[in-house]
Design a protein around this motif. Sequence first.
Motif, PDB file in Angstrom:
ATOM      1  N   ASN A 138     -26.538  15.351 -55.524  1.00  0.00           N
ATOM      2  CA  ASN A 138     -25.062  15.453 -54.546  1.00  0.00           C
ATOM      3  C   ASN A 138     -24.145  14.663 -55.458  1.00  0.00           C
ATOM      4  O   ASN A 138     -22.843  14.952 -55.573  1.00  0.00           O
ATOM      5  N   LYS A 139     -24.563  14.215 -56.756  1.00  0.00           N
ATOM      6  CA  LYS A 139     -23.562  13.837 -57.787  1.00  0.00           C
ATOM      7  C   LYS A 139     -22.862  14.668 -58.230  1.00  0.00           C
ATOM      8  O   LYS A 139     -21.857  14.904 -58.570  1.00  0.00           O
TER       9      LYS A 139
ATOM     10  N   ASN B  67     -20.629  17.376 -54.952  1.00  0.00           N
ATOM     11  CA  ASN B  67     -19.970  16.336 -53.477  1.00  0.00           C
ATOM     12  C   ASN B  67     -18.681  16.971 -54.015  1.00  0.00           C
ATOM     13  O   ASN B  67     -18.641  17.802 -54.600  1.00  0.00           O
TER      14      ASN B  67
ATOM     15  N   ARG C 169     -15.914  15.296 -54.177  1.00  0.00           N
ATOM     16  CA  ARG C 169     -13.918  15.552 -54.337  1.00  0.00           C
ATOM     17  C   ARG C 169     -14.938  16.625 -56.130  1.00  0.00           C
ATOM     18  O   ARG C 169     -14.090  16.775 -56.699  1.00  0.00           O
TER      19      ARG C 169
ATOM     20  N   ALA D 169     -27.351  21.034 -50.553  1.00  0.00           N
ATOM     21  CA  ALA D 169     -26.608  20.577 -50.981  1.00  0.00           C
ATOM     22  C   ALA D 169     -25.480  21.002 -51.505  1.00  0.00           C
ATOM     23  O   ALA D 169     -23.778  20.525 -51.926  1.00  0.00           O
TER      24      ALA D 169
ATOM     25  N   HIS E  77     -20.413  22.198 -49.779  1.00  0.00           N
ATOM     26  CA  HIS E  77     -19.057  22.055 -49.964  1.00  0.00           C
ATOM     27  C   HIS E  77     -18.393  23.536 -51.032  1.00  0.00           C
ATOM     28  O   HIS E  77     -17.199  23.989 -51.307  1.00  0.00           O
TER      29      HIS E  77
END
Length: 415
Positions: A116-117, A120, A122, A364, A367
């Motif tokens: 996720n880091k 994500n 962003r 994951a 996005h």
Amino acid sequence: MDTYAPLNIPPSDVPENVPLDRVFDVDAFNLAGIENGYQEACKRLQGPGIPNLIWTPRNGGHWIVTRGSMVREVLRDPARFSSGVIVLPKEAGEKYDLLPTRLDPPEHTEVRAVANKVLNLREIRRIEDPIREIAVELIEPLVALGHCDFSEDYAQKFPIRVFMKMVDLPMKDAALLKHYATQILRPDGADGTEMAVSVDKAVQGFYAYLDPVIDARRGGEGTDMITRVVNSQVNGEPISKVDALSLMANLLLAGLDTVVSFLSFVMLFLGRNPEHLKQLADDLSLIPHSVEELLRRFPIVSDARIIANDIEYDGVQLKRGDMIQVPTALSGLDEEMNDDPWKVVFGRKRPEHSTFGDGPHRCAGMHLARMEITITLHEWLSRIPSFRVAQSAAPRFSSGMVAMVEDVPLEWDAA
């Protein structure tokens, strides 16, 4: 709608917990009717008279859920439906030991946080401009030609270039890594034993390739995905090399295959449906929301789970160690979840689907996938607003853990 009929099979040929009226001849790697389209072949599993849960003797014997609500239920319930094995057949799935997919909560949570880091929303928005540049570089030379094989000339290049840039690996290695991904998701082999060999070779190939890369980037300060992953922490400790290898192999697997396949399904549809194509080309602002409808209509992933303990489900006894297939296509295409699901409706309110999975293992990379699809449609339609599928087209569909369509020749008026 073409459908399946119960398979007439001697009771001695099925496990004792399998009712004979639940037995159907379904091959996950060669679905009946696949020549007419992958989603069309999946939809046969929701035909009249087919139970919500069926069993097939193919690929080692396994269960299949056939309703969208059950797809969601299975994916959201790791206590009953474990991710310890997620690939069919079971022999092959046992060789697929990549993190975090083979873990259930709570062990899964900390490892998933590392993925996720780096994936994500962003982080993905931060690299939107480089992703768009890659799309433009691939599309611009095609404009004046008036034709292309979309699968070969764009779909098999764009997501791979994006991901190779994200992990800072040389493009010359992409073909090898793509081969490994294919052998895990659609392995060669006539039976489970042979498929297990193909999967194991591919997994070990990923590990052998990544081993020196991870050593070189441990302790580094780069911003690429591999450097950030190998210098992460899990449960307050530096991630082990074994876990870093496994996690990065899994990220490569996903990044090099799934969007490649999905884009070709989308462009095949638009090239065959000029009214939908014109709707998007006339108003590019519709694209972001329309992507969600396309994801609903053209799902390509078929997960599997392993039964954690003996349970009763849908009136049937499932035994610990049984495999259960979860075709995500049966979520978005289920009339119980979406009105008139076969029809693509740009502007559909809240399209329901499980194309990115569900539960703790929801994709994951969703996005990144959405951004790649959105950018592709925006940049393509900005330059080639009208195109069609060539009359000579003979698309080739294949099923497996991730479905594919190849041979998608498009034509347009270059002038």
